[in-house]
Structure formats: structure tokens, C-alpha cells
Design an enzyme around this catalytic site. Structure first.
Site, PDB file in Angstrom:
ATOM      1  N   GLU A 209       9.807   1.192  -3.362  1.00  0.00           N
ATOM      2  CA  GLU A 209       9.165   0.929  -4.659  1.00  0.00           C
ATOM      3  C   GLU A 209       9.097   2.205  -5.496  1.00  0.00           C
ATOM      4  O   GLU A 209       9.511   2.216  -6.643  1.00  0.00           O
ATOM      5  CB  GLU A 209       7.749   0.358  -4.461  1.00  0.00           C
TER       6      GLU A 209
ATOM      7  N   GLY B  45       0.825  -1.211   0.000  1.00  0.00           N
ATOM      8  CA  GLY B  45       0.000   0.000   0.000  1.00  0.00           C
ATOM      9  C   GLY B  45       0.858   1.260   0.000  1.00  0.00           C
ATOM     10  O   GLY B  45       2.044   1.209  -0.309  1.00  0.00           O
TER      11      GLY B  45
END
Ligand SMILES: [Zn+2]
Length: 346
Positions: free
Chosen positions: A204, A174
Site C-alpha cells: 500500500e 494496519g
């Protein structure tokens, strides 16, 4: 043999695949119509643009909007079971020998399913698929960053009940920018105590330091993506020195603009520095990809050769969340197939 054929028969391993991002578009549309979910169009080719990004995807935020319909159709046990089964069918077809499928049980409880019913449905689909196709799989339960630490603890506590039925670990996923990994520290500590493996999405689309924090505070054994490690020398050294496995997902990273194009992804540089790189799909539907396409792009844009492919495959075997004896078996299978392919090319 032409490359297309070789890529088809290469044995494959996927350690980072989200169930809700890997539903056949046809299945999403079919279930949506069956369940009376309002859809923008009944035509599959037009519908695809609502569940798949294209080349002009601008951000992770835009990327995440493509999960809306997928999650809407995954609120009943029979649909979740079917979708898991179909994923195994599709991946077995491209010679994937082992896949770790991840999903967040809490995202499938909007219409009354219990945590247990969601996990049972995935297990049913997995068992049916494994019986019919030549593929092995295991499951990872996702804790969502934006949810409370208590919810993550619940995922771990309830998930641990399924350890002997294919649930092998947990993940944290998330919004990485607004929710630090340490919010979920307690849940991951508990996961370790209960014998669940840990992987964490980190570095990420930014914040390379999260990689070290996830390993040290959340006991992560692998890092989801970790693309941004190179942006911080200390983090990169840490990843190298401690042999932290990175679950790389090339296409997804280009689409979310973690990197600007296929050529600029650090994956080959990482591999050449002996970082434990693995190649994965992330979301087969949303990213419109599969491992075949990932390897095709790695060859085309990153100069991968078959030895590189062999290297990442053996890395995947090494860091898969399976027992040592299973690793040996998988390694033999993969080595045998890839060696004969490499030999035929020389
Ligand atoms: Zn992911």
C-alpha cells in the site's frame, strides 16, 4: 446525459470499504454529544476537519489520526448497528449494488462489548439495510497487524461461526512497515481451512514483496491496494501471471501519499496490462469520497472511459466473495445497466 447523471446511475460495486472510516460526520458528532465524548467543536462544518483529511494530508500516519472519533463512537451495539445501516443507505443511494464491508471487531471492544456483540450489531444493521434498500452486502473481519497472532486466530475462530450470516472472509490491515504478514500466517491458514475468504492489505505504501508473501503464505485471494507492485518487476509479473486481483482505492492512495497525485497512480497502466483491477473507496468519510467521486476522478485524471469502467466492474463481480450463482445474477444486473448507458453514449 451529462457525466454527473451518468455516474449517478452507473451500477457500482465496492469490495474495499472500512466501516469505521465510512461513518457520516453528522452521526459521529451526534453520538459523541449523546455519549458525553469531548469534541473540539459542536459545529458540523468545523468538526468535519477532525474526521476527514484534506488535500494537504502528508502521510498514512496523519490519515490514521482521523479515525479517533469514529472508533470512540463505535463502542455500543446500537451505534454500530445504526452506522452499518446508514452506510448501506448512503451507498444504495449512489446505486451501489454490492458492497463488502470490513471492520476489526477487536477495535470496538474498549467499553465492554464482546466480540460476538460487535459482529451481531453489524449483522443487524446489514440485515435492516438490505431489507429497506436495493443493495446486497457481505462482511469481512479485520485482523490488525500490530496485534498478537493469537488475537488474529481468535478473530478467525469466532468469525467462522458467522459464515452463514454474512461474514465471508478476513483481512489483515494496519502498519505494514513494522509488522510482516507472516506474523499472522497461522490465522490465515486457519481461515482457509474454515472456508473464510482472505484479502490482505499489501504494497500500500511500500514493500511490494508483501504482495507475493501474502498470496503464498497467507493464501490471500485478493490484495488490498497493491499500488506498489510496479516498483518491483518480479512482483508485477507475479500479479499479472497469477491474475491477483488488486483492490485499488485512488483517492485514499493520493491522501496517504502512496502516490503523489491522481495522475501518477498506476491504476490505468495496470488495467491496460490486463491486471485484475477493481475500484473501491477505502474510507468514505475519512477520504471524503464515494464511488461516484472515484469514477469521476478516474475519468478526469486517468483517462478512464466507460469501457474501462465496465471492465473494472466485471472484475469486481468476478472476484467478489460470493457464490457462483450470486455472481451470475450480479453480473447480469451490472452488464444490463452499464451496456444501456454505453449504448446511449454512442
Ligand atoms: Zn483499507
Amino acid at each position: 446525459m451529462i457525466l454527473e447523471e451518468i455516474l449517478k446511475i452507473i451500477p457500482k460495486i465496492d469490495l474495499h470499504c472500512h466501516l469505521s472510516g465510512s461513518v457520516r460526520p453528522e452521526t459521529i458528532l451526534e453520538i459523541a454529544l449523546e455519549e458525553g465524548i469531548s469534541v473540539p467543536t459542536n459545529e458540523i462544518n468545523k468538526f468535519k476537519s477532525h474526521v476527514q483529511v484534506n488535500d494537504d494530508c502528508k502521510s498514512l500516519k496523519e490519515y490514521l489520526t482521523k479515525f479517533d472519533f469514529n472508533l470512540m463512537v463505535m463502542q455500543k451495539a446500537k451505534h454500530i448497528e445504526r452506522i452499518t445501516y446508514e452506510l448501506l443507505q448512503d451507498t444504495a443511494k449512489e446505486n451501489v449494488k454490492y458492497i463488502e464491508i470490513r471492520f476489526a471487531p477487536m477495535l470496538h471492544m474498549n467499553q465492554g462489548l464482546s466480540f460476538e456483540e460487535v459482529v451481531e450489531a453489524v449483522i443487524k444493521g446489514k440485515e435492516k439495510g438490505e431489507k429497506e434498500f436495493d443493495i446486497k452486502s457481505n462482511l469481512l473481519l479485520i485482523c490488525m497487524r500490530h496485534q498478537s497472532p493469537e488475537k488474529s486466530i481468535e478473530v478467525v475462530e469466532k468469525g467462522a461461526e458467522y459464515i452463514d450470516r454474512g461474514v465471508v472472509g478476513v483481512d489483515l490491515a494496519g502498519n505494514e512497515h513494522d509488522f510482516e504478514p507472516t506474523i499472522h500466517e497461522e490465522a490465515f491458514k486457519l481461515a482457509k481451512e474454515k472456508g473464510l475468504h482472505r484479502t490482505v492489505h499489501a504494497g500500500e505504501t511500500g514493500i511490494p514483496e508483501n504482495i507475493i508473501i501474502s498470496v503464498e503464505k497467507l493464501f490471500a485471494e485478493r490484495i488490498g491496494h497493491g499500488v506498489y507492485a510496479y516498483q518491483n518487476e518480479k512482483v508485477l509479473e507475479y500479479v499479472k501471471k497469477n491474475k491477483i486481483p488488486l483492490e485499488q482505492c485512488l483517492t485514499s492512495n493520493v491522501q496517504t501519499k502512496a502516490v503523489s497525485n491522481f495522475e501518477s497512480h498506476p491504476i490505468k497502466t495496470y488495467l491496460d496490462q490486463n491486471i485484475v483491477v477493481t475500484v473501491n473507496t477505502d474510507n468514505m468519510t475519512v477520504s471524503n469520497t464515494n464511488l461516484h467521486k472515484e469514477y469521476e476522478r478516474l475519468i478526469e485524471y486517468q483517462n478512464f472511459n466507460f469501457d474501462d469502467i465496465k471492465k473494472v466492474l466485471l472484475n469486481s463481480v468476478e472476484v467478489a466473495f460470493i457464490e457462483k450463482s450470486e455472481k451470475e445474477k450480479l453480473k447480469l444486473k451490472v452488464e444490463k445497466e452499464i451496456n444501456s448507458i454505453i449504448k446511449s453514449q454512442r
